[in-house]
Design an enzyme around this catalytic site. Structure first.
Site, short mmCIF file in Angstrom:
data_model
loop_
_atom_site.label_atom_id
_atom_site.label_comp_id
_atom_site.label_asym_id
_atom_site.label_seq_id
_atom_site.Cartn_x
_atom_site.Cartn_y
_atom_site.Cartn_z
N ASP A 1 -9.20 45.87 43.54
CA ASP A 1 -9.22 45.05 42.32
C ASP A 1 -10.65 44.68 41.92
O ASP A 1 -11.14 45.14 40.89
CB ASP A 1 -8.36 43.80 42.50
CG ASP A 1 -8.03 43.15 41.16
OD1 ASP A 1 -8.08 43.84 40.13
OD2 ASP A 1 -7.73 41.94 41.15
N CYS B 1 0.43 62.32 31.96
CA CYS B 1 1.61 61.58 31.52
C CYS B 1 2.50 62.48 30.67
O CYS B 1 2.01 63.22 29.81
CB CYS B 1 1.17 60.36 30.71
SG CYS B 1 2.52 59.38 30.02
N CYS C 1 6.34 60.39 26.84
CA CYS C 1 7.65 60.19 26.21
C CYS C 1 7.63 59.08 25.17
O CYS C 1 8.50 58.98 24.32
CB CYS C 1 8.71 59.89 27.28
SG CYS C 1 8.49 58.30 28.10
N CYS D 1 7.17 53.45 26.73
CA CYS D 1 6.44 52.20 26.92
C CYS D 1 5.91 51.66 25.60
O CYS D 1 5.94 50.45 25.34
CB CYS D 1 5.30 52.40 27.92
SG CYS D 1 4.10 53.66 27.47
N CYS E 1 7.22 47.84 24.07
CA CYS E 1 6.33 46.67 24.12
C CYS E 1 6.71 45.67 23.04
O CYS E 1 6.67 45.99 21.84
CB CYS E 1 4.88 47.10 23.94
SG CYS E 1 3.72 45.70 23.95
N CYS F 1 -1.15 41.79 24.27
CA CYS F 1 -0.42 42.02 25.52
C CYS F 1 0.13 40.71 26.07
O CYS F 1 -0.61 39.76 26.33
CB CYS F 1 -1.35 42.68 26.55
SG CYS F 1 -0.60 42.91 28.16
N CYS G 1 4.06 40.48 32.63
CA CYS G 1 5.10 41.17 31.86
C CYS G 1 5.28 42.57 32.45
O CYS G 1 4.30 43.26 32.69
CB CYS G 1 4.71 41.25 30.39
SG CYS G 1 5.89 42.17 29.37
N CYS H 1 6.92 47.33 29.84
CA CYS H 1 6.51 48.73 29.68
C CYS H 1 6.73 49.54 30.95
O CYS H 1 6.87 50.77 30.90
CB CYS H 1 5.05 48.83 29.22
SG CYS H 1 3.83 48.31 30.45
N CYS I 1 9.73 52.90 31.83
CA CYS I 1 9.07 54.16 32.15
C CYS I 1 9.98 55.05 32.99
O CYS I 1 10.45 54.62 34.06
CB CYS I 1 7.76 53.90 32.90
SG CYS I 1 6.90 55.41 33.42
#
Length: 261
Positions: free
Chosen positions: A97, A151, A154, A157, A161, A176, A204, A207, A211
């Site tokens: 992180d 990815c 599709c 996501c 949202c 967001c 949240c 999304c 997936c």
């Protein structure tokens, strides 16, 4: 050395430090990078517990268990101790992180998955329910040279949202819901309404839940995440050792009131 055993079954992969050294992030951890760094070992720390653990959860799934910084540090400390014992002539530094490295880029380069349109890293086995970590060393290990995954695009996501924060693989933080739930100060009425609608007092996961790569995601092999799971956060919660502790108690208490009103 048997690396699969060393990493305790966690996904890992090797990439070149030279490939990312021109895009390092300025932070205090930057000074810990080994001189003449050669290899980035990316490690995934899955945190998905299984749907039964999230019944009535009112915090983002990554915050259900103990603060991942604490859990992952214990794991990486053990890994580094063994690496240092095996290769005493080399340096090893771990980051999770708070990293000077572009973490997603490193994990993709190591062949561990791809970047989703929600701007999250996605593993084929564990979906997006993973924390990313890196061990940087001045020792050379063979880099991943296979095909880079992408990815499937599709659009699930983007469509799901509730704030319209996703566009072309980028996230607008001012839209967001996860980001907005973590800001200090008063909540705008429309933000409080959305948090109440989705019963989430921190973060949240919308999304991620839609997936297709998260369907049938494997549960984490990290026992500590199961042992510390607390999916429901109530007023008066002890924030010590929780992923939202860094923001302070006022924010989480504010959010709890907003969701209950």
């Amino acid at each position: 050395m048997e690396f699969d055993e060393l990493f305790c079954g966690l996904p890992y992969g090797f990439s070149s430090f030279a490939a990312v050294k021109d895009s390092l992030i300025s932070c205090r951890a930057l000074s810990r990078l080994p001189e003449n760094a050669e290899t980035v070992i990316s490690v995934l720390f899955p945190y998905y517990l299984g749907e039964e653990y999230y019944h009535d959860a009112n915090v983002s799934r990554y915050a259900v268990s103990a603060d991942y910084h604490i859990v992952t540090k214990k794991i990486t400390d053990e890994i580094i101790a063994r690496l240092s014992s095996e290769f005493p002539e080399n340096k090893f530094e771990a980051f999770v992180d708070n990293s000077p490295l572009p973490e997603v880029r490193c994990a993709v380069a190591a062949g561990l998955g791809f970047l989703g349109k929600n701007n999250l890293f996605i593993s084929e086995k564990y979906g997006s329910w993973v924390f990313l970590g890196e061990i940087v060393t001045d020792r050379h290990f063979p880099f991943y040279s296979g095909e880079k995954k992408t990815c499937p695009d599709c659009g699930a996501c983007v469509r799901a949202c509730p704030m319209g924060a996703l566009d072309g693989g980028k996230v607008d933080p001012e839209k967001c819901l996860s980001y907005l739930s973590q800001k200090k100060g008063e909540l705008a009425p429309e933000i409080a309404e959305k948090m109440a609608e989705y019963n989430c007092v921190w973060g949240c996961d919308i999304c991620q839940k839609v997936c297709p790569m998260n369907r049938g995601a494997a549960v984490t092999p990290i026992v500590e995440f199961f042992e510390t799971a607390e999916p429901v956060v109530e007023s008066g919660v002890d924030i010590e050792g929780r992923a939202f502790a860094w923001r302070g108690k006022k924010v989480i208490e504010r959010n709890i009131r907003a969701v209950k009103e």
